[in-house]
Scaffold this motif. Structure first.
Motif, PDB file in Angstrom:
ATOM      1  N   ILE A   1       0.832  -1.202   0.000  1.00 13.76           N
ATOM      2  CA  ILE A   1       0.000   0.000   0.000  1.00 13.76           C
ATOM      3  C   ILE A   1       0.865   1.250   0.000  1.00 13.76           C
ATOM      4  N   ALA A   2       1.973   1.212   0.756  1.00 12.95           N
ATOM      5  CA  ALA A   2       2.893   2.363   0.774  1.00 12.95           C
ATOM      6  C   ALA A   2       3.556   2.561  -0.576  1.00 12.95           C
ATOM      7  N   ASP A   3       3.683   1.482  -1.369  1.00  7.80           N
ATOM      8  CA  ASP A   3       4.284   1.585  -2.698  1.00  7.80           C
ATOM      9  C   ASP A   3       3.387   2.318  -3.691  1.00  7.80           C
ATOM     10  N   VAL A   4       2.081   2.280  -3.483  1.00  7.14           N
ATOM     11  CA  VAL A   4       1.173   2.790  -4.506  1.00  7.14           C
ATOM     12  C   VAL A   4       0.311   3.968  -4.049  1.00  7.14           C
ATOM     13  N   VAL A   5       0.284   4.275  -2.735  1.00 12.33           N
ATOM     14  CA  VAL A   5      -0.579   5.351  -2.241  1.00 12.33           C
ATOM     15  C   VAL A   5       0.240   6.304  -1.373  1.00 12.33           C
ATOM     16  N   PRO A   6       0.208   7.629  -1.616  1.00 11.52           N
ATOM     17  CA  PRO A   6       0.929   8.585  -0.769  1.00 11.52           C
ATOM     18  C   PRO A   6       0.404   8.577   0.665  1.00 11.52           C
ATOM     19  N   ALA A   7       1.247   9.006   1.595  1.00 18.74           N
ATOM     20  CA  ALA A   7       0.898   8.940   3.022  1.00 18.74           C
ATOM     21  C   ALA A   7      -0.377   9.715   3.345  1.00 18.74           C
ATOM     22  N   ARG A   8      -0.576  10.882   2.704  1.00 18.43           N
ATOM     23  CA  ARG A   8      -1.762  11.701   3.019  1.00 18.43           C
ATOM     24  C   ARG A   8      -3.049  10.963   2.655  1.00 18.43           C
ATOM     25  N   GLU A   9      -3.027  10.170   1.570  1.00 17.71           N
ATOM     26  CA  GLU A   9      -4.202   9.414   1.148  1.00 17.71           C
ATOM     27  C   GLU A   9      -4.243   8.019   1.748  1.00 17.71           C
ATOM     28  N   ARG A  10      -3.135   7.591   2.324  1.00 19.27           N
ATOM     29  CA  ARG A  10      -3.005   6.205   2.782  1.00 19.27           C
ATOM     30  C   ARG A  10      -3.858   5.918   4.016  1.00 19.27           C
ATOM     31  N   GLY A  11      -4.192   6.963   4.778  1.00 19.66           N
ATOM     32  CA  GLY A  11      -4.938   6.751   6.010  1.00 19.66           C
ATOM     33  C   GLY A  11      -6.225   6.000   5.791  1.00 19.66           C
ATOM     34  N   LYS A  12      -6.974   6.350   4.729  1.00 22.62           N
ATOM     35  CA  LYS A  12      -8.262   5.691   4.521  1.00 22.62           C
ATOM     36  C   LYS A  12      -8.090   4.231   4.125  1.00 22.62           C
ATOM     37  N   TYR A  13      -7.005   3.924   3.397  1.00 27.06           N
ATOM     38  CA  TYR A  13      -6.747   2.523   3.045  1.00 27.06           C
ATOM     39  C   TYR A  13      -6.295   1.732   4.267  1.00 27.06           C
ATOM     40  N   MET A  14      -5.435   2.360   5.071  1.00 23.64           N
ATOM     41  CA  MET A  14      -4.982   1.688   6.287  1.00 23.64           C
ATOM     42  C   MET A  14      -6.147   1.474   7.244  1.00 23.64           C
ATOM     43  N   GLY A  15      -7.082   2.429   7.258  1.00 25.12           N
ATOM     44  CA  GLY A  15      -8.255   2.277   8.106  1.00 25.12           C
ATOM     45  C   GLY A  15      -9.091   1.082   7.698  1.00 25.12           C
ATOM     46  N   ILE A  16      -9.243   0.883   6.385  1.00 26.56           N
ATOM     47  CA  ILE A  16      -9.999  -0.283   5.908  1.00 26.56           C
ATOM     48  C   ILE A  16      -9.262  -1.573   6.247  1.00 26.56           C
ATOM     49  N   MET A  17      -7.919  -1.549   6.163  1.00 25.65           N
ATOM     50  CA  MET A  17      -7.143  -2.718   6.585  1.00 25.65           C
ATOM     51  C   MET A  17      -7.409  -3.039   8.051  1.00 25.65           C
ATOM     52  N   GLY A  18      -7.449  -1.996   8.863  1.00 26.75           N
ATOM     53  CA  GLY A  18      -7.787  -2.210  10.263  1.00 26.75           C
ATOM     54  C   GLY A  18      -9.189  -2.766  10.417  1.00 26.75           C
ATOM     55  N   GLY A  19     -10.102  -2.319   9.515  1.00 22.29           N
ATOM     56  CA  GLY A  19     -11.449  -2.852   9.532  1.00 22.29           C
ATOM     57  C   GLY A  19     -11.493  -4.328   9.193  1.00 22.29           C
ATOM     58  N   VAL A  20     -10.653  -4.753   8.247  1.00 19.58           N
ATOM     59  CA  VAL A  20     -10.567  -6.177   7.902  1.00 19.58           C
ATOM     60  C   VAL A  20     -10.078  -6.974   9.103  1.00 19.58           C
ATOM     61  N   PHE A  21      -9.093  -6.413   9.806  1.00 17.18           N
ATOM     62  CA  PHE A  21      -8.598  -7.083  11.004  1.00 17.18           C
ATOM     63  C   PHE A  21      -9.701  -7.180  12.052  1.00 17.18           C
ATOM     64  N   ALA A  22     -10.482  -6.098  12.167  1.00 12.41           N
ATOM     65  CA  ALA A  22     -11.594  -6.112  13.114  1.00 12.41           C
ATOM     66  C   ALA A  22     -12.610  -7.173  12.736  1.00 12.41           C
ATOM     67  N   LEU A  23     -12.928  -7.236  11.447  1.00 10.35           N
ATOM     68  CA  LEU A  23     -13.885  -8.231  10.975  1.00 10.35           C
ATOM     69  C   LEU A  23     -13.402  -9.640  11.291  1.00 10.35           C
ATOM     70  N   SER A  24     -12.105  -9.877  11.047  1.00  9.57           N
ATOM     71  CA  SER A  24     -11.566 -11.225  11.275  1.00  9.57           C
ATOM     72  C   SER A  24     -11.499 -11.551  12.758  1.00  9.57           C
ATOM     73  N   SER A  25     -11.344 -10.531  13.606  1.00 12.72           N
ATOM     74  CA  SER A  25     -11.251 -10.786  15.047  1.00 12.72           C
ATOM     75  C   SER A  25     -12.536 -11.387  15.587  1.00 12.72           C
ATOM     76  N   VAL A  26     -13.651 -11.119  14.893  1.00 17.85           N
ATOM     77  CA  VAL A  26     -14.923 -11.720  15.284  1.00 17.85           C
ATOM     78  C   VAL A  26     -15.310 -12.842  14.335  1.00 17.85           C
ATOM     79  N   ALA A  27     -15.071 -12.639  13.040  1.00 14.68           N
ATOM     80  CA  ALA A  27     -15.397 -13.686  12.075  1.00 14.68           C
ATOM     81  C   ALA A  27     -14.583 -14.944  12.364  1.00 14.68           C
ATOM     82  N   GLY A  28     -13.334 -14.771  12.862  1.00 12.47           N
ATOM     83  CA  GLY A  28     -12.508 -15.933  13.187  1.00 12.47           C
ATOM     84  C   GLY A  28     -13.134 -16.803  14.264  1.00 12.47           C
ATOM     85  N   PRO A  29     -13.392 -16.255  15.454  1.00  9.34           N
ATOM     86  CA  PRO A  29     -14.060 -17.054  16.480  1.00  9.34           C
ATOM     87  C   PRO A  29     -15.425 -17.580  16.044  1.00  9.34           C
TER      88      PRO A  29
END
Length: 570
Positions: free
Chosen positions: A136-164
């Protein structure tokens, strides 16, 4: 000290990547992130059944710990190799390893092979996590990267419940082994996505200089640390020769690693990273958050089953409030950072909320209404969502793209060390206390079942007489809740550290100027060129400096201040 410096070449700005290509790459990364993050939690609800069937309650914590330990060890390796040779090939190798571990685990006839499969999964899973973040850092500048990183965190959140939840569903349906088998089609899809859509900058030309000594020493130090925290006071006494030997070996390996890294031409964890206070403070905070998060997540589903009487699927559903809180604040925080460019306050507030949630969890009782426990979990999710991905973004914004994989991996390594420590420490304290309480409280005849206390499963406990069942439920509650209270001051210490983070402007372009591994980007924009850095470093060393890295960092700071005085980068 004086150093002759040539004018630094202008950093090349990468050609803009089309929105469509970014979204295609991002979709593929989300699949791999889901694979890696699901397997950190998918067996948490299935764990009581698995260890009961395979007769290995005493090995319970290794089903989770083996995966986290293996992924932790390889994080810096993937990060550095990705910077040196490119990330696409490594990405495909990591997915393949993950699938191999899934096959071994799915066929496991006993705890030994199951743990081996989980370890091999971890060797691949560590690459999936870190390479996704670096790509993601290779293709998106830091100023725009926050929203992509936020969605990545959302995927982690989803898996934290979807996993159990998936683990519980598999356990009660087709069988817990499907927690392994489902990875095969998803892994194939991820490989096809990488082959078709992933087009990244090439790595260095020529044969890379790989820090094999550093890799081995880091693996030894990491393993020694985890075994010490896992076995100490549980399997072995703290003053036993085994634990003392592990402590000594870990310290020796860590010291040797530091010495090797100072001299390596391409260190997997370069010393210059630790010259930057933003990296140091966010890394320590990330380690503490890892301890708190994984220490709680690893054993809360088991608590739900054994104490509240929930079945495996219900235990997974009861984790949804945590996921919802994390999902909302992770995505919201990313959007807020991309719009405003400000980020420092988010992890500070997040750690305060997380500490409050841990305090609330420490007050749980066996008779507490389930909805109150769910409310506590939601609060914890809200706090974690404000911290996790923002800390990674701060690190990536501190260093140039040439070393962003190494910096991201090093930060994630310490966070995963925290996860390993959290899982191991909480598991050790919980298991030791539970064993003691059951031995003290259980009647002389025990449970009256084959295997005794070592083969307890939720179904077996529910079938026991009320007098015995109440003892087991009370023991599980009294063994786990005090551990949450111990983590509160630790998380508050992370809050204090984050106040010292310097909020630097987020980069708005993808500059790929060649930089020496010992160089630094201290303001999110200016860089030291490869030629300049090399000349400066050689002159510093020739002068016999006791700490060449420190002097080069100071030289870099001086040049950065001069660059900032000439005007900001746009």
């Amino acid at each position: 000290m004086s150093a002759t410096t040539a004018p630094a070449p202008t950093a090349s700005t990468a050609a803009p990547t089309s929105k469509r290509n970014i979204l295609l790459v991002f979709a593929g990364l989300m699949v791999t992130m889901l694979l890696a993050s699901l397997d950190q939690t998918i067996f948490s609800t299935a764990l009581p059944t698995i260890v009961g069937q395979l007769h290995g309650v005493d090995l319970m914590l290794w089903v989770t710990t083996a995966y986290i330990l293996a992924s932790t060890i390889v994080l810096p390796v993937y990060g550095k190799l990705g910077d040196l040779i490119g990330r696409k090939g490594l990405f495909i190798i990591a997915i393949s390893l993950f699938m191999l571990g899934s096959i071994i685990g799915g066929l496991a006839p006993d705890m030994g092979q199951l743990i081996a499969g989980r370890a091999i999964q971890g060797l691949g899973g560590g690459g999936l996590m870190i390479l996704s973040q670096a790509i993601i850092a290779d293709v998106v500048p830091a100023r725009e990267r926050g929203k992509y990183m936020g969605i990545m965190g959302g995927v982690f959140a989803l898996s934290s419940v979807a996993g159990p939840l998936l683990g519980g569903w598999f356990t009660e349906g087709p069988g817990w082994r499907w927690g392994f088998w489902m990875n095969i089609p998803l892994g194939i899809l991820a490989i096809l996505s990488a082959v078709m859509f992933l087009h990244l900058p090439k790595g260095q030309q020529g044969k890379p200089r790989i820090d094999f000594a550093g890799m081995i020493l880091l693996a030894l130090a990491s393993t020694g640390l985890l075994l010490t925290t896992t076995w100490g006071g549980n399997t072995y006494d703290w003053d036993s020769p085994t634990i003392i030997g592990l402590i000594v070996g870990t310290v020796i390996a860590a010291i040797a690693f530091i010495m090797v890294e100072r001299r390596a031409s391409e260190p997997i964890m370069p010393p210059f990273l630790f010259k930057q206070r933003n990296f140091v403070f966010t890394t320590i905070a990330g380690l503490i958050i890892g301890i708190a998060m994984f220490g709680a997540l690893a054993y809360l589903p088991t608590y739900m089953q054994m104490v509240t009487g929930a079945n495996a699927t219900q235990a997974g559903l009861l984790m949804i409030p945590l996921m919802a809180g994390l999902l909302i604040t992770s995505i919201g925080s990313g959007q807020l950072v991309s719009r405003t460019g400000h980020y420092k306050f988010l992890p500070i507030v997040g750690t305060i909320i997380t500490a409050g949630a841990l305090l609330l969890l420490s007050t749980m009782t066996a008779g507490m209404p389930v909805w109150i426990i769910c409310a506590y979990l939601a609060i914890m999710g809200i706090g974690l969502g404000m911290c996790m991905q923002i800390l990674i973004l701060i690190v990536q914004n501190t260093f140039p793209l040439r070393v962003v994989g190494t910096a991201t991996a090093s930060n994630n390594y310490f966070r995963q060390i925290g996860a390993s420590l959290g899982t191991a420490i909480v598991g050790s304290l919980f298991t030791a206390k539970l064993t003691t309480l059951l031995a003290e409280r259980m009647p002389a005849g025990g449970t009256g079942t084959a295997g005794g206390n070592n083969s307890l499963t939720p179904d077996l406990v529910r079938a026991l007489p009320a007098s015995v069942r109440d003892i087991i439920i009370g023991s599980y509650n009294d063994a786990l809740t005090p551990v949450f209270l111990l983590m509160v001051p630790l998380v508050l210490a992370a809050t204090v550290l984050l106040f010292f983070v310097k909020e630097k402007p987020l980069a708005t372009t993808l500059d790929r100027g060649e930089v020496l591994s010992e160089s630094l980007e201290v303001d999110g924009a200016s860089r030291v060129s490869l030629a300049t850095g090399a000349i400066a470093l050689e002159e510093i060393r020739a002068a016999g400096s006791a700490d060449p890295d420190a002097e080069l960092a100071q030289l870099t700071d001086d040049e950065s201040e001069a660059a900032k005085a000439s005007g900001p980068r746009h």
